[in-house]
Scaffold this active site. Sequence first.
Site, short mmCIF file in Angstrom:
data_model
loop_
_atom_site.label_atom_id
_atom_site.label_comp_id
_atom_site.label_asym_id
_atom_site.label_seq_id
_atom_site.Cartn_x
_atom_site.Cartn_y
_atom_site.Cartn_z
N ASP A 93 0.86 -1.19 0.00
CA ASP A 93 0.00 0.00 0.00
C ASP A 93 0.89 1.24 0.00
OD1 ASP A 93 0.90 0.31 2.60
OD2 ASP A 93 -1.03 -0.09 3.54
N SER A 94 0.29 2.41 -0.11
CA SER A 94 1.08 3.63 -0.29
C SER A 94 1.47 4.27 1.03
CB SER A 94 0.27 4.64 -1.10
OG SER A 94 -0.78 5.16 -0.30
N GLY A 95 0.87 3.80 2.11
CA GLY A 95 1.10 4.43 3.41
C GLY A 95 0.11 5.53 3.71
N GLY A 96 -0.61 5.98 2.71
CA GLY A 96 -1.49 7.14 2.89
C GLY A 96 -2.61 6.89 3.88
N TYR A 97 -3.22 5.74 3.80
CA TYR A 97 -4.34 5.44 4.69
C TYR A 97 -3.85 5.24 6.12
CZ TYR A 97 -8.24 2.93 6.80
OH TYR A 97 -9.25 2.54 7.64
N ASP A 147 -2.55 8.28 -2.00
CA ASP A 147 -3.83 9.00 -2.05
C ASP A 147 -4.25 9.44 -0.66
OD1 ASP A 147 -4.54 6.58 -0.92
OD2 ASP A 147 -6.44 6.45 -1.98
N ASP A 271 -7.88 -7.41 0.06
CA ASP A 271 -6.96 -7.67 1.17
C ASP A 271 -7.71 -7.33 2.45
OD1 ASP A 271 -5.75 -5.16 2.84
OD2 ASP A 271 -6.52 -4.53 0.90
N CYS A 309 -13.72 -28.49 5.93
CA CYS A 309 -12.42 -27.87 5.63
C CYS A 309 -11.34 -28.94 5.61
CB CYS A 309 -12.09 -26.82 6.69
SG CYS A 309 -10.53 -25.98 6.39
N CYS A 311 -8.06 -28.27 5.67
CA CYS A 311 -6.77 -27.70 6.09
C CYS A 311 -6.12 -28.58 7.16
CB CYS A 311 -6.96 -26.27 6.58
SG CYS A 311 -7.37 -26.09 8.33
N CYS A 314 -7.93 -28.51 10.60
CA CYS A 314 -9.21 -29.23 10.72
C CYS A 314 -9.04 -30.74 10.60
CB CYS A 314 -10.19 -28.71 9.67
SG CYS A 314 -10.73 -27.03 10.03
N HIS A 340 -6.03 -21.92 9.74
CA HIS A 340 -7.37 -22.32 9.28
C HIS A 340 -8.09 -21.16 8.59
CE1 HIS A 340 -11.52 -23.53 9.02
NE2 HIS A 340 -11.81 -22.39 9.63
ZN LIG Z 1 -9.64 -25.70 8.52
#
Ligand SMILES: [Zn+2]
Length: 374
Positions: A93-97, A147, A271, A309, A311, A314, A340
Amino acid sequence: MADRFAFQIGATDGAARTGVIAMQRGEIRTPAFMPVGTAATVKAIRPAEVRATGADIILGNTYHLMLRPTAERMARLGGLHKFMGWDRPILTDSGGYQVMSLSALTKQSEEGVAFRSHLDGSRHMLTPERSMEIQRLLGSDIVMAFDECPPNGVDAKRAEASMERSMRWAARSRAGFDAGEEHAARSALFGIQQGSLDETLRARSAAALTDIGFDGYAIGGLAVGEGQEAMFGVLDYAPGQLPADKPRYLMGVGKPDDLVGAVARGVDMFDCVLPTRSGRNGQAFTRDGPINIRNAKFAEDQAPLDADCSCPVCTTWSRAYLHHLVRSGEMLGAMLMTQHNLHHYQDLMQGMRDAIGAGTFAAFQRDFDARYKR
Ligand SMILES: [Zn+2]
C-alpha cells in the site's frame, strides 16, 4: 522473460470475472484474496504455510516498513521478498491510509503528509514521490498510488476536494513510479478511485485515473465504517466506471459475505486483516458463519472447526483443543487459528473462481448465503 504485468479474463458470469494476472514473480489467480503481511510477516504463520493455504500474493504495509526496519535498510538487505522469505508477488500500500489512521500529529498539505511515528515520535514526511521511492526500495511487485482516504461521513465539499487532491497525487505517483525505470520495468502501478459514496465524484475520479493510465484500479475509501449496504451501493456502479480489461481491487475488504457480494459486482482483488487478526482473537470462519472458539460450549466439542475444511488444522485438531489453546493464551492457538482462517478464505476464493468458470456463480452465491447467514 515473463510478462511484467498481463491480466487475462478467462470467464465472466454476470458482472463477476475470473482470470489470471501474470507477473515476473508468479501468477495471481483472480478473484484473489491477499493476506496482510504488515511488518514483513503475515502474523503467526510462516510464508510456506501462507502459500500452502492457496495465496498467490500477499500485502505489505509501507507505513510500518518505512518506520521499522526502514525502506533503506530493507533495500540494503536485498528487498522485502528476500528479507521475509516470500518469493511470490507482493503488493504494497502507499502508506497514505495508515499514516492518517495510526500516526500522531499529522499535517496535510498539497505536498503530502507530515507526521510523527507512532513508535518513537520521530518526524517523517510522506509524499507521492516518497511513497513511490519507498515501495521501490522494498521491491514491491504491485505499487499503490499515494492518495488521501477521507473518513466516512465527510460532507460533499470535502469529499470533492479530497478526491481532486488524490487525482493530482495519482499523477505525481505515476511520474514518480516511472522515474524508477529499472523497478518500473518489472512491477506494476495501481491507481485508487476515491469519491466517497457519491456516484458522480466516483465517475470523475475513474475518468481522471483512466486518463493517467494504470495497470490496475483500486476502489478506495470504502470499508471505513459505512456498512455493507452502503458499500454494495457504491459497488453497484464503481467497478463499471473502471476499465473492464484491468484488475479491480477493493481495498481493506472484508468478511466472507463482503467478498462474495463484491465479486458478484465485478471486483477481482481483496486484502484484509480479518482472517489473521480475528484468528488471533479466537474467531474462526466456517462455512456456517464465524464462531468464537473461546465460547464455553466448545470446551468438549470434538468436531473440527469446519467439518468441510481440508486444512491441516481441521484434519488434525478438535474445537476442544483450539478452545483450550486460545483460552490458555498459547501461541500455537493463534498459529492454528490463523492457518485455518487463511485456508478458509482461499477455499472461498477458489470456490468463486470455479463457479464463475462454470457459469454457476448465482447458484454459488445462493448456497453460500443460505449456509453462512443461517
Ligand atoms: Zn480448517
